[in-house]
Motif scaffolding. Structure first.
Motif, PDB file in Angstrom:
ATOM      1  N   MET B 191       0.837  -1.206   0.000  1.00 29.25           N
ATOM      2  CA  MET B 191       0.000   0.000   0.000  1.00 29.25           C
ATOM      3  C   MET B 191       0.871   1.255   0.000  1.00 29.25           C
ATOM      4  SD  MET B 191      -2.873  -1.417  -0.297  1.00 29.25           S
ATOM      5  CE  MET B 191      -3.638  -3.008   0.072  1.00 29.25           C
ATOM      6  N   GLU B 192       2.023   1.180   0.677  1.00 29.30           N
ATOM      7  CA  GLU B 192       2.955   2.313   0.614  1.00 29.30           C
ATOM      8  C   GLU B 192       3.408   2.543  -0.822  1.00 29.30           C
ATOM      9  OE1 GLU B 192       6.134   1.629   3.397  1.00 29.30           O
ATOM     10  OE2 GLU B 192       4.875   2.171   5.113  1.00 29.30           O
ATOM     11  N   LYS B 193       3.694   1.450  -1.526  1.00 25.95           N
ATOM     12  CA  LYS B 193       4.147   1.534  -2.920  1.00 25.95           C
ATOM     13  C   LYS B 193       3.147   2.248  -3.815  1.00 25.95           C
ATOM     14  CE  LYS B 193       7.336  -1.965  -4.543  1.00 25.95           C
ATOM     15  NZ  LYS B 193       7.488  -3.401  -4.687  1.00 25.95           N
ATOM     16  N   ILE B 194       1.855   2.094  -3.516  1.00 30.44           N
ATOM     17  CA  ILE B 194       0.850   2.741  -4.358  1.00 30.44           C
ATOM     18  C   ILE B 194       0.301   3.998  -3.677  1.00 30.44           C
ATOM     19  CG2 ILE B 194       0.269   0.706  -5.722  1.00 30.44           C
ATOM     20  CD1 ILE B 194      -2.138   0.235  -3.880  1.00 30.44           C
ATOM     21  N   GLY B 195       1.082   4.496  -2.715  1.00 31.27           N
ATOM     22  CA  GLY B 195       0.808   5.831  -2.168  1.00 31.27           C
ATOM     23  C   GLY B 195      -0.387   5.911  -1.243  1.00 31.27           C
ATOM     24  N   LEU B 196      -0.745   4.806  -0.597  1.00 40.22           N
ATOM     25  CA  LEU B 196      -1.903   4.831   0.304  1.00 40.22           C
ATOM     26  C   LEU B 196      -1.447   4.787   1.763  1.00 40.22           C
ATOM     27  CD1 LEU B 196      -4.256   2.349  -1.617  1.00 40.22           C
ATOM     28  CD2 LEU B 196      -4.275   4.858  -1.668  1.00 40.22           C
ATOM     29  N   ASP B 197      -2.081   5.617   2.600  1.00 38.05           N
ATOM     30  CA  ASP B 197      -1.795   5.639   4.035  1.00 38.05           C
ATOM     31  C   ASP B 197      -2.586   4.540   4.711  1.00 38.05           C
ATOM     32  OD1 ASP B 197      -0.415   8.085   3.590  1.00 38.05           O
ATOM     33  OD2 ASP B 197      -2.357   9.115   3.590  1.00 38.05           O
ATOM     34  N   VAL B 198      -1.921   3.717   5.474  1.00 36.38           N
ATOM     35  CA  VAL B 198      -2.620   2.591   6.081  1.00 36.38           C
ATOM     36  C   VAL B 198      -2.379   2.528   7.569  1.00 36.38           C
ATOM     37  CG1 VAL B 198      -2.211   1.307   3.954  1.00 36.38           C
ATOM     38  CG2 VAL B 198      -0.745   0.888   5.918  1.00 36.38           C
ATOM     39  N   LYS B 199      -3.312   1.857   8.251  1.00 31.45           N
ATOM     40  CA  LYS B 199      -3.022   1.399   9.601  1.00 31.45           C
ATOM     41  C   LYS B 199      -3.635   0.013   9.767  1.00 31.45           C
ATOM     42  CE  LYS B 199      -7.001   3.440  11.900  1.00 31.45           C
ATOM     43  NZ  LYS B 199      -7.531   4.534  12.717  1.00 31.45           N
ATOM     44  N   ILE B 200      -3.078  -0.742  10.698  1.00 29.52           N
ATOM     45  CA  ILE B 200      -3.612  -2.081  10.955  1.00 29.52           C
ATOM     46  C   ILE B 200      -4.279  -2.074  12.319  1.00 29.52           C
ATOM     47  CG2 ILE B 200      -2.887  -4.453  11.499  1.00 29.52           C
ATOM     48  CD1 ILE B 200      -1.247  -4.470   9.026  1.00 29.52           C
ATOM     49  N   ALA B 278      -9.152  -0.403  -5.204  1.00 28.21           N
ATOM     50  CA  ALA B 278      -9.286   0.481  -6.374  1.00 28.21           C
ATOM     51  C   ALA B 278      -9.912   1.805  -5.953  1.00 28.21           C
ATOM     52  CB  ALA B 278     -10.124  -0.194  -7.454  1.00 28.21           C
ATOM     53  N   LEU B 279     -10.954   1.751  -5.116  1.00 22.56           N
ATOM     54  CA  LEU B 279     -11.621   2.980  -4.677  1.00 22.56           C
ATOM     55  C   LEU B 279     -10.699   3.841  -3.819  1.00 22.56           C
ATOM     56  CD1 LEU B 279     -15.105   1.429  -3.916  1.00 22.56           C
ATOM     57  CD2 LEU B 279     -14.593   3.071  -5.746  1.00 22.56           C
ATOM     58  N   ALA B 280      -9.884   3.191  -2.983  1.00 20.70           N
ATOM     59  CA  ALA B 280      -8.923   3.936  -2.165  1.00 20.70           C
ATOM     60  C   ALA B 280      -7.937   4.682  -3.073  1.00 20.70           C
ATOM     61  CB  ALA B 280      -8.178   2.991  -1.220  1.00 20.70           C
ATOM     62  N   LEU B 281      -7.521   4.029  -4.159  1.00 19.71           N
ATOM     63  CA  LEU B 281      -6.616   4.673  -5.116  1.00 19.71           C
ATOM     64  C   LEU B 281      -7.292   5.876  -5.780  1.00 19.71           C
ATOM     65  CD1 LEU B 281      -5.039   1.449  -6.664  1.00 19.71           C
ATOM     66  CD2 LEU B 281      -3.717   3.360  -5.685  1.00 19.71           C
ATOM     67  N   PHE B 282      -8.538   5.711  -6.212  1.00 19.25           N
ATOM     68  CA  PHE B 282      -9.253   6.836  -6.841  1.00 19.25           C
ATOM     69  C   PHE B 282      -9.465   7.966  -5.838  1.00 19.25           C
ATOM     70  CE2 PHE B 282     -10.663   3.496  -9.934  1.00 19.25           C
ATOM     71  CZ  PHE B 282     -10.183   4.114 -11.084  1.00 19.25           C
ATOM     72  N   ALA B 283      -9.786   7.615  -4.589  1.00 14.59           N
ATOM     73  CA  ALA B 283     -10.013   8.655  -3.576  1.00 14.59           C
ATOM     74  C   ALA B 283      -8.725   9.435  -3.307  1.00 14.59           C
ATOM     75  CB  ALA B 283     -10.541   8.026  -2.288  1.00 14.59           C
ATOM     76  N   LYS B 284      -7.587   8.736  -3.298  1.00 13.17           N
ATOM     77  CA  LYS B 284      -6.328   9.390  -2.940  1.00 13.17           C
ATOM     78  C   LYS B 284      -5.716  10.153  -4.111  1.00 13.17           C
ATOM     79  CE  LYS B 284      -2.638  10.350  -0.478  1.00 13.17           C
ATOM     80  NZ  LYS B 284      -1.629   9.407  -0.019  1.00 13.17           N
ATOM     81  N   ASP B 288      -8.729  10.635 -12.421  1.00 15.27           N
ATOM     82  CA  ASP B 288      -8.058  10.579 -13.720  1.00 15.27           C
ATOM     83  C   ASP B 288      -6.758   9.779 -13.586  1.00 15.27           C
ATOM     84  OD1 ASP B 288      -6.937  10.906 -16.165  1.00 15.27           O
ATOM     85  OD2 ASP B 288      -6.690  13.087 -16.014  1.00 15.27           O
ATOM     86  N   VAL B 289      -6.809   8.533 -14.017  1.00 14.90           N
ATOM     87  CA  VAL B 289      -5.697   7.612 -13.809  1.00 14.90           C
ATOM     88  C   VAL B 289      -4.420   8.095 -14.503  1.00 14.90           C
ATOM     89  CG1 VAL B 289      -4.907   5.258 -14.335  1.00 14.90           C
ATOM     90  CG2 VAL B 289      -7.208   5.635 -13.451  1.00 14.90           C
ATOM     91  N   GLU B 290      -4.571   8.784 -15.631  1.00 14.79           N
ATOM     92  CA  GLU B 290      -3.405   9.322 -16.353  1.00 14.79           C
ATOM     93  C   GLU B 290      -2.616  10.286 -15.477  1.00 14.79           C
ATOM     94  OE1 GLU B 290      -2.733   8.250 -19.469  1.00 14.79           O
ATOM     95  OE2 GLU B 290      -4.524   6.983 -19.342  1.00 14.79           O
ATOM     96  N   ALA B 291      -3.300  10.918 -14.549  1.00 13.78           N
ATOM     97  CA  ALA B 291      -2.643  11.929 -13.709  1.00 13.78           C
ATOM     98  C   ALA B 291      -2.109  11.354 -12.396  1.00 13.78           C
ATOM     99  CB  ALA B 291      -3.627  13.075 -13.429  1.00 13.78           C
ATOM    100  N   TRP B 292      -2.199  10.060 -12.197  1.00 14.52           N
ATOM    101  CA  TRP B 292      -1.664   9.462 -10.962  1.00 14.52           C
ATOM    102  C   TRP B 292      -0.144   9.575 -10.957  1.00 14.52           C
ATOM    103  CZ3 TRP B 292      -4.657   4.197  -9.929  1.00 14.52           C
ATOM    104  CH2 TRP B 292      -6.008   4.495  -9.658  1.00 14.52           C
ATOM    105  N   PRO B 293       0.449   9.648  -9.755  1.00  9.33           N
ATOM    106  CA  PRO B 293       1.915   9.731  -9.669  1.00  9.33           C
ATOM    107  C   PRO B 293       2.572   8.559 -10.409  1.00  9.33           C
ATOM    108  CG  PRO B 293       0.917  10.059  -7.501  1.00  9.33           C
ATOM    109  CD  PRO B 293      -0.190   9.664  -8.425  1.00  9.33           C
ATOM    110  N   GLN B 294       3.657   8.841 -11.116  1.00  9.83           N
ATOM    111  CA  GLN B 294       4.299   7.819 -11.929  1.00  9.83           C
ATOM    112  C   GLN B 294       4.705   6.580 -11.117  1.00  9.83           C
ATOM    113  OE1 GLN B 294       4.137   8.102 -15.272  1.00  9.83           O
ATOM    114  NE2 GLN B 294       4.767   5.945 -15.280  1.00  9.83           N
TER     115      GLN B 294
END
Lengths: 302, 302
Positions: B191-200, B278-284, B288-294
């Motif tokens: 999740m860090e790799k895809i830029g999402l903040d997580v907690k367990i 997928a929704l977490a990625l869109f929310a973060k 526009d997927v083209e504009a997501w961080p490389q």
């Protein structure tokens, strides 16, 4: 029936399909899935340039759409409605008691708003109608989902839950009949590429009851549905692995699908029975994918 | 609720999810599916070397397995049983009449042998038990299917039909608890790799009724289930996008899963809620997927 049972047993023994204790409900091995993925890749190489809009629905449909579709008129025996427990805590106590005693526990299961999808394109028509008129060029859609049909069978090619990939065309009569003819030609070519013997014939759907005979006659007399047949467990009773359906303007009128000029859209759809095609490949080339002819492997996995 | 409805509306407007008229039952665009496929590819790069056996079940399970699983004790409100018309031609006439008149047409729908899969791994345990004792090294399985939960909601992260990918481990207590810890670490890294903040955190499942409170307490007190939480529509009420479950020897004992030495197997499973991720990625990262961080795009699509 013997050939079907024996093919099913061989698929179980090899682990390609996995017995779950219910006829027509099977797990799939990774190898089986690779064959499906390979064939879907082949579909993409043939149809990709058409730039169909990709839409994926889950394996359930809005019950209101399902009711309006008329499916229960033609194939009531095949549909699967989804029911859930809607009772209170006391009802739950009695449910668990019934379950423990092995008596019928399902009386408090109430129908939900979801019905299992009977054919992959069913949710598409009302979805597209909601967008307003179709552009002058019509519409082309790429659809895939698991579908349900309640017809338990020992024939591995007749599963209760199976995947259907479809292209759906909406437009003028000539647009959609040309689309259907294009895919009949493409379908034959694709199956030749993967070494399968095919023939195309008029379909013979299992419409319910005596009234259903009229519907079947109408479908046949008007050439509304063709099937691409491949021998899987029998050369005399071949398996429909693709279907080519022309709905005239029936779905257009039912769902309010109109062209830019206000005319009711004609529609056609072309379906691939993905499990059936995989099974046809295993029946023809053997259960060991490594030993399949190289041209077939190349067509599937490039 | 407002944040959830507004996120759902934005997903509809952008065409990523498609309204079907039922809360929690949505179509997906090709773009949405590409995100799911990208994340499944990432799962493969992380877990592929473990050589799990790939098995894919359809979205339904043998009702006998479902009944034995105990799901109706804990979550009766969430399950979906599949019912079909089993009447004669006269019953069919009255069914169609009810449907035309808009009255209840479902009274002749009878329960079938199939229940919608509540969690992807449910059909696995009886399947593996049928093979006989597990090898000394245990078993590791890669599972994915659509699952059903009857909980209509405007929260796009709470769908009635959604996909769950799982790894399931069977073996000794130390095997399966190590497996679970490994995936908790891997999950955080992914999740860090895809830029999402997580907690367990410890899970809080919606067990039914007052008796269910005891089951919930037991699950919590014994640390049986952890969840990986990501903000989707709220930072205070985050969404469980992965779960990490240790079943002790409960499933082993229930299904007769034994190790080579005769000991009852312990089991654990790790699940990815694919739509939720997928929704977490869109929310973060935006719609526009083209504009997501490389780096995020690279992690998903290489």
């Amino acid at each position: 029936m013997d050939m079907q049972t024996s093919f099913l047993d061989r698929l179980f023994d090899k682990g390609l399909l996995i017995d779950t204790g219910v006829d027509g409900l099977y797990g799939r091995s990774g190898q089986f899935e690779d064959v499906i993925a390979g064939f879907e890749r082949l579909i993409g190489t043939v149809g990709g340039a058409d730039k169909a809009e990709v839409i994926r629905f889950p394996p359930g449909i809005n019950r209101a759409y399902f009711e309006k579709s008329g499916y229960m008129k033609s194939f009531p025996q095949l549909a699967g409605t989804v029911h859930s427990f809607c009772g209170c805590e006391l009802d739950h106590v009695s449910l668990i008691k019934s379950m423990d005693e092995g008596t019928d526990w399902t009386k408090d299961q109430k129908i939900t708003d979801i019905v299992l999808t009977p054919a992959a394109c069913y949710p598409l028509y009302p979805t597209i109608a909601k967008r307003g008129n179709l552009p002058a060029s019509g519409g082309l859609y790429d659809i895939q989902s698991y579908c349900f049909r309640h017809e338990p069978s020992k024939d591995p090619a007749r599963q209760q839950l199976f995947r259907m990939r479809e292209y759906v065309c909406m437009g003028t009569e000539s647009d959609v009949t040309e689309f259907r003819q294009l895919w009949m030609d493409r379908g034959v070519e694709m199956m030749e590429k993967i070494g399968l013997d095919v023939k195309i014939d008029i379909a013979n759907d299992p419409f319910f009851g005596r009234a259903g005979k009229m519907l079947a006659n109408n479908q046949r007399d008007q050439n509304l549905k063709f099937e691409l047949l491949i021998p899987v467990t029998s050369t005399t009773n071949q398996t429909a692995c693709m279907s080519f359906n022309y709905h005239q303007d029936a779905f257009g009128a039912k769902w309010g699908l109109n062209l830019e000029n206000g005319d009711v859209a004609h529609t056609a759809c072309v379906g691939f029975g993905l499990e059936r095609i995989a099974l046809a490949l295993f029946a023809k080339h053997g259960l060991d994918v490594e030993a399949w002819p190289q041209p077939v492997r190349d067509a599937l996995w490039g």
